[in-house]
Motif scaffolding. Structure first.
Motif, PDB file in Angstrom:
ATOM      1  N   THR A 184      20.784 -14.112 -73.492  1.00  0.00           N
ATOM      2  CA  THR A 184      20.228 -15.380 -73.034  1.00  0.00           C
ATOM      3  C   THR A 184      21.358 -16.257 -72.515  1.00  0.00           C
ATOM      4  O   THR A 184      22.489 -16.175 -72.988  1.00  0.00           O
ATOM      5  CB  THR A 184      19.494 -16.121 -74.163  1.00  0.00           C
ATOM      6  N   CYS A 185      21.041 -17.098 -71.557  1.00  0.00           N
ATOM      7  CA  CYS A 185      22.030 -17.976 -70.945  1.00  0.00           C
ATOM      8  C   CYS A 185      21.578 -19.426 -71.071  1.00  0.00           C
ATOM      9  O   CYS A 185      20.481 -19.782 -70.614  1.00  0.00           O
ATOM     10  CB  CYS A 185      22.234 -17.635 -69.478  1.00  0.00           C
ATOM     11  N   GLY A 186      22.424 -20.224 -71.688  1.00  0.00           N
ATOM     12  CA  GLY A 186      22.108 -21.633 -71.904  1.00  0.00           C
ATOM     13  C   GLY A 186      23.037 -22.541 -71.125  1.00  0.00           C
ATOM     14  O   GLY A 186      23.971 -22.105 -70.450  1.00  0.00           O
ATOM     15  N   CYS A 187      22.750 -23.830 -71.233  1.00  0.00           N
ATOM     16  CA  CYS A 187      23.588 -24.875 -70.655  1.00  0.00           C
ATOM     17  C   CYS A 187      23.919 -25.859 -71.766  1.00  0.00           C
ATOM     18  O   CYS A 187      23.005 -26.385 -72.414  1.00  0.00           O
ATOM     19  CB  CYS A 187      22.858 -25.589 -69.516  1.00  0.00           C
ATOM     20  N   HIS A 188      25.206 -26.082 -72.004  1.00  0.00           N
ATOM     21  CA  HIS A 188      25.667 -26.988 -73.053  1.00  0.00           C
ATOM     22  C   HIS A 188      26.342 -28.183 -72.404  1.00  0.00           C
ATOM     23  O   HIS A 188      27.214 -28.012 -71.541  1.00  0.00           O
ATOM     24  CB  HIS A 188      26.640 -26.274 -73.993  1.00  0.00           C
ATOM     25  N   VAL A 189      25.933 -29.369 -72.808  1.00  0.00           N
ATOM     26  CA  VAL A 189      26.482 -30.598 -72.239  1.00  0.00           C
ATOM     27  C   VAL A 189      27.298 -31.314 -73.314  1.00  0.00           C
ATOM     28  O   VAL A 189      26.787 -31.576 -74.408  1.00  0.00           O
ATOM     29  CB  VAL A 189      25.364 -31.515 -71.723  1.00  0.00           C
ATOM     30  N   HIS A 190      28.546 -31.622 -72.996  1.00  0.00           N
ATOM     31  CA  HIS A 190      29.438 -32.358 -73.890  1.00  0.00           C
ATOM     32  C   HIS A 190      29.551 -33.799 -73.410  1.00  0.00           C
ATOM     33  O   HIS A 190      29.871 -34.042 -72.239  1.00  0.00           O
ATOM     34  CB  HIS A 190      30.843 -31.733 -73.894  1.00  0.00           C
ATOM     35  N   VAL A 191      29.297 -34.741 -74.306  1.00  0.00           N
ATOM     36  CA  VAL A 191      29.440 -36.164 -73.990  1.00  0.00           C
ATOM     37  C   VAL A 191      30.423 -36.769 -74.978  1.00  0.00           C
ATOM     38  O   VAL A 191      30.292 -36.572 -76.200  1.00  0.00           O
ATOM     39  CB  VAL A 191      28.091 -36.902 -74.067  1.00  0.00           C
ATOM     40  N   SER A 192      31.390 -37.510 -74.477  1.00  0.00           N
ATOM     41  CA  SER A 192      32.437 -38.049 -75.337  1.00  0.00           C
ATOM     42  C   SER A 192      31.882 -39.100 -76.296  1.00  0.00           C
ATOM     43  O   SER A 192      30.983 -39.881 -75.950  1.00  0.00           O
ATOM     44  CB  SER A 192      33.553 -38.661 -74.493  1.00  0.00           C
ATOM     45  N   VAL A 193      32.427 -39.113 -77.507  1.00  0.00           N
ATOM     46  CA  VAL A 193      32.115 -40.143 -78.508  1.00  0.00           C
ATOM     47  C   VAL A 193      33.436 -40.631 -79.098  1.00  0.00           C
ATOM     48  O   VAL A 193      34.461 -39.954 -79.036  1.00  0.00           O
ATOM     49  CB  VAL A 193      31.194 -39.606 -79.627  1.00  0.00           C
ATOM     50  N   ASP A 194      33.407 -41.825 -79.675  1.00  0.00           N
ATOM     51  CA  ASP A 194      34.630 -42.456 -80.182  1.00  0.00           C
ATOM     52  C   ASP A 194      35.050 -41.942 -81.551  1.00  0.00           C
ATOM     53  O   ASP A 194      36.215 -42.068 -81.926  1.00  0.00           O
ATOM     54  CB  ASP A 194      34.451 -43.974 -80.244  1.00  0.00           C
ATOM     55  N   SER A 195      34.106 -41.389 -82.306  1.00  0.00           N
ATOM     56  CA  SER A 195      34.412 -40.942 -83.662  1.00  0.00           C
ATOM     57  C   SER A 195      33.300 -40.019 -84.133  1.00  0.00           C
ATOM     58  O   SER A 195      32.204 -39.979 -83.558  1.00  0.00           O
ATOM     59  CB  SER A 195      34.512 -42.135 -84.618  1.00  0.00           C
ATOM     60  N   ASP A 196      33.579 -39.281 -85.208  1.00  0.00           N
ATOM     61  CA  ASP A 196      32.528 -38.459 -85.816  1.00  0.00           C
ATOM     62  C   ASP A 196      31.386 -39.329 -86.317  1.00  0.00           C
ATOM     63  O   ASP A 196      30.212 -38.928 -86.267  1.00  0.00           O
ATOM     64  CB  ASP A 196      33.100 -37.640 -86.973  1.00  0.00           C
ATOM     65  N   GLU A 197      31.706 -40.515 -86.826  1.00  0.00           N
ATOM     66  CA  GLU A 197      30.656 -41.398 -87.339  1.00  0.00           C
ATOM     67  C   GLU A 197      29.704 -41.804 -86.213  1.00  0.00           C
ATOM     68  O   GLU A 197      28.479 -41.773 -86.378  1.00  0.00           O
ATOM     69  CB  GLU A 197      31.280 -42.641 -87.986  1.00  0.00           C
TER      70      GLU A 197
ATOM     71  N   GLY B  38      29.324 -40.090 -83.465  1.00  0.00           N
ATOM     72  CA  GLY B  38      28.662 -38.872 -83.035  1.00  0.00           C
ATOM     73  C   GLY B  38      27.464 -38.509 -83.886  1.00  0.00           C
ATOM     74  O   GLY B  38      26.409 -38.125 -83.365  1.00  0.00           O
ATOM     75  N   VAL B  39      27.583 -38.641 -85.195  1.00  0.00           N
ATOM     76  CA  VAL B  39      26.461 -38.319 -86.077  1.00  0.00           C
ATOM     77  C   VAL B  39      25.346 -39.349 -85.930  1.00  0.00           C
ATOM     78  O   VAL B  39      24.151 -39.003 -85.973  1.00  0.00           O
ATOM     79  CB  VAL B  39      26.942 -38.203 -87.531  1.00  0.00           C
ATOM     80  N   ALA B  40      25.720 -40.618 -85.727  1.00  0.00           N
ATOM     81  CA  ALA B  40      24.697 -41.630 -85.464  1.00  0.00           C
ATOM     82  C   ALA B  40      23.915 -41.281 -84.200  1.00  0.00           C
ATOM     83  O   ALA B  40      22.686 -41.462 -84.133  1.00  0.00           O
ATOM     84  CB  ALA B  40      25.349 -43.006 -85.320  1.00  0.00           C
ATOM     85  N   VAL B  41      24.612 -40.735 -83.198  1.00  0.00           N
ATOM     86  CA  VAL B  41      23.953 -40.286 -81.973  1.00  0.00           C
ATOM     87  C   VAL B  41      23.026 -39.112 -82.257  1.00  0.00           C
ATOM     88  O   VAL B  41      21.865 -39.084 -81.821  1.00  0.00           O
ATOM     89  CB  VAL B  41      25.012 -39.919 -80.914  1.00  0.00           C
ATOM     90  N   LEU B  42      23.516 -38.108 -82.991  1.00  0.00           N
ATOM     91  CA  LEU B  42      22.685 -36.943 -83.307  1.00  0.00           C
ATOM     92  C   LEU B  42      21.391 -37.354 -83.989  1.00  0.00           C
ATOM     93  O   LEU B  42      20.319 -36.804 -83.694  1.00  0.00           O
ATOM     94  CB  LEU B  42      23.464 -35.977 -84.207  1.00  0.00           C
ATOM     95  N   ASP B  43      21.472 -38.300 -84.901  1.00  0.00           N
ATOM     96  CA  ASP B  43      20.273 -38.746 -85.629  1.00  0.00           C
ATOM     97  C   ASP B  43      19.270 -39.433 -84.719  1.00  0.00           C
ATOM     98  O   ASP B  43      18.064 -39.417 -85.004  1.00  0.00           O
ATOM     99  CB  ASP B  43      20.670 -39.695 -86.758  1.00  0.00           C
ATOM    100  N   ARG B  44      19.741 -40.031 -83.633  1.00  0.00           N
ATOM    101  CA  ARG B  44      18.863 -40.848 -82.783  1.00  0.00           C
ATOM    102  C   ARG B  44      18.361 -40.136 -81.531  1.00  0.00           C
ATOM    103  O   ARG B  44      17.371 -40.574 -80.943  1.00  0.00           O
ATOM    104  CB  ARG B  44      19.600 -42.148 -82.400  1.00  0.00           C
ATOM    105  N   ILE B  45      19.001 -39.046 -81.127  1.00  0.00           N
ATOM    106  CA  ILE B  45      18.540 -38.353 -79.917  1.00  0.00           C
ATOM    107  C   ILE B  45      17.572 -37.216 -80.227  1.00  0.00           C
ATOM    108  O   ILE B  45      16.942 -36.670 -79.311  1.00  0.00           O
ATOM    109  CB  ILE B  45      19.715 -37.812 -79.090  1.00  0.00           C
ATOM    110  N   ARG B  46      17.424 -36.848 -81.477  1.00  0.00           N
ATOM    111  CA  ARG B  46      16.670 -35.632 -81.810  1.00  0.00           C
ATOM    112  C   ARG B  46      15.237 -35.615 -81.275  1.00  0.00           C
ATOM    113  O   ARG B  46      14.770 -34.542 -80.831  1.00  0.00           O
ATOM    114  CB  ARG B  46      16.708 -35.351 -83.327  1.00  0.00           C
ATOM    115  N   PRO B  47      14.473 -36.757 -81.242  1.00  0.00           N
ATOM    116  CA  PRO B  47      13.114 -36.655 -80.703  1.00  0.00           C
ATOM    117  C   PRO B  47      13.059 -36.371 -79.207  1.00  0.00           C
ATOM    118  O   PRO B  47      12.030 -35.902 -78.702  1.00  0.00           O
ATOM    119  CB  PRO B  47      12.522 -38.039 -81.001  1.00  0.00           C
TER     120      PRO B  47
END
Length: 365
Positions: A123-136, A138-147
């Motif tokens: 299978t072939c996917g596409c992965h997009v990397h977006v810069s964040v200022d910190s892991d904190e 980044g995790v706040a982003v992960l929690d909010r983009i999931r829907p």
């Protein structure tokens, strides 16, 4: 302005028959010879020898990202052509294939552990990397983009065929990928500490070999200071890849602003997000999707418009709103990669013709 980079996995196919070819080693050898001594190699091997991956540099401008994606696709096509092959931005092969594992100690460990889950996986996917200022952050982003991630899957869906048959899905790649034990949507993490604890616990089970096997739909990158959004099929048309990247950046920026403003993430149960992802994989843009704000069915166009409205301020601030709006309108009118593939099959009654058309579109400039 946040930078954004893209990793695309491309299928290697015979230039005449359209059947997948296990020539990744030859293609990568050509790439090494073509690269200068001090030039960083953008092409890498992947799980199977019938595919190759490239990664763009981090970009802040949409036009520069688009140019690099087209350049990398064209270069991959040129290198493959020297082996009698071609590249196709196909998330699964329309024609039957027996995948050939890339010789690598890590991949052989995975083959022993996972059996058919690995040996069937091409299978072939596409992965997009977006810069964040910190892991904190980044995790706040992960929690909010999931829907919103299932909407990205619907837009990118480009894998209707599997082993010579119509799968009935727009993205059958996501169904195959979902067989990995760590793949798919995630629960809320709440903090960077909890995220890293979850990852340590998962690896500690021994089921996963390393952090590279944290196959969440979106995760903190282990290599870069980025959020890595991994939910999408590789997109047939490069314009769709750029659209995906700009939407991902806008989602990350919107989520970071919500976090900074003290707005909590939606407390959606992961089972509902998983159902939304299944609906997106099954129907793409052709039927109803589950609306991220209600988790109830709504026309795909309505849900796509809701995504655009959700991130519009961030798009405006980056100067991307008009381009994203126009590309979304074209995608809704003409269809995603899965719809294009099925239209070619309906017109030609030939899966080889489907591959030929996809090779052509992959290399368009």
């Amino acid at each position: 302005m946040r930078s954004v980079g893209v990793e695309e996995e491309l299928l290697l196919v015979d230039a005449e028959s359209g059947e997948p070819r296990a020539v990744a080693a030859a293609v990568l050898a050509q790439a090494d010879r073509a690269a200068g001594a001090d030039e960083e190699q953008v092409f890498e091997p992947e799980l199977q020898r019938q595919q190759v991956e490239f990664a763009t540099a981090p970009q802040t401008r949409a036009d520069e990202l688009a140019a690099e994606i087209r350049r990398c696709r064209a270069e991959a096509g040129l290198l493959a052509g020297r082996t009698g092959a071609a590249v196709a931005a196909l998330a699964t092969s329309p024609l039957p294939v027996s995948p050939t594992l890339t010789p690598d100690r890590r991949y052989h460990w995975m083959a022993d552990r996972y059996g058919l889950t690995l040996s069937d996986q091409l299978t072939c996917g596409c992965h997009v990397h977006v810069s964040v200022d910190s892991d904190e952050e980044g995790v706040a982003v992960l929690d909010r983009i999931r829907p919103w991630l299932p909407v990205l899957l619907a837009l990118s869906a480009n894998s209707p065929f599997w082993q010579g048959q119509d799968s009935s899905y727009n993205s059958y790649r996501s169904q195959m990928w979902g067989r990995w034990p760590s793949a798919g949507p995630t629960d809320l993490f709440g903090s960077a500490d909890r995220y890293h604890e979850r990852v340590r616990d998962m690896i500690g089970t021994g089921v996963l070999r390393d952090t590279g096997m944290i196959y969440f739909d979106a995760r903190l990158s282990a290599r870069y200071p980025t959020v890595e959004i991994r939910v999408a099929d590789v997109c047939l048309d490069p314009d769709t890849t750029v659209l995906l990247a700009l939407l991902c950046r806008a989602l990350v920026e919107t989520a970071a602003r919500e976090w900074q403003a003290g707005e909590p993430p939606a407390r959606l149960d992961t089972s509902l997000v998983r159902l939304a992802a299944w609906q997106a994989a099954r129907y793409g843009l052709e039927e109803h999707l589950l609306h991220p704000l209600t988790m109830r069915p709504a026309p795909a166009e309505t849900v796509v418009r809701a995504l655009f409205d959700h991130v519009r301020d961030a798009l405006d601030d980056h100067g991307d709103a008009k381009g994203v709006q126009d590309t979304l309108a074209g995608l809704l009118k003409h269809g995603n990669g899965a719809m294009v593939q099925r239209a070619v099959l309906a017109r030609t009654d030939s899966l080889r013709a489907v591959v030929t058309e996809c090779v052509r579109r992959t290399g368009e400039v």
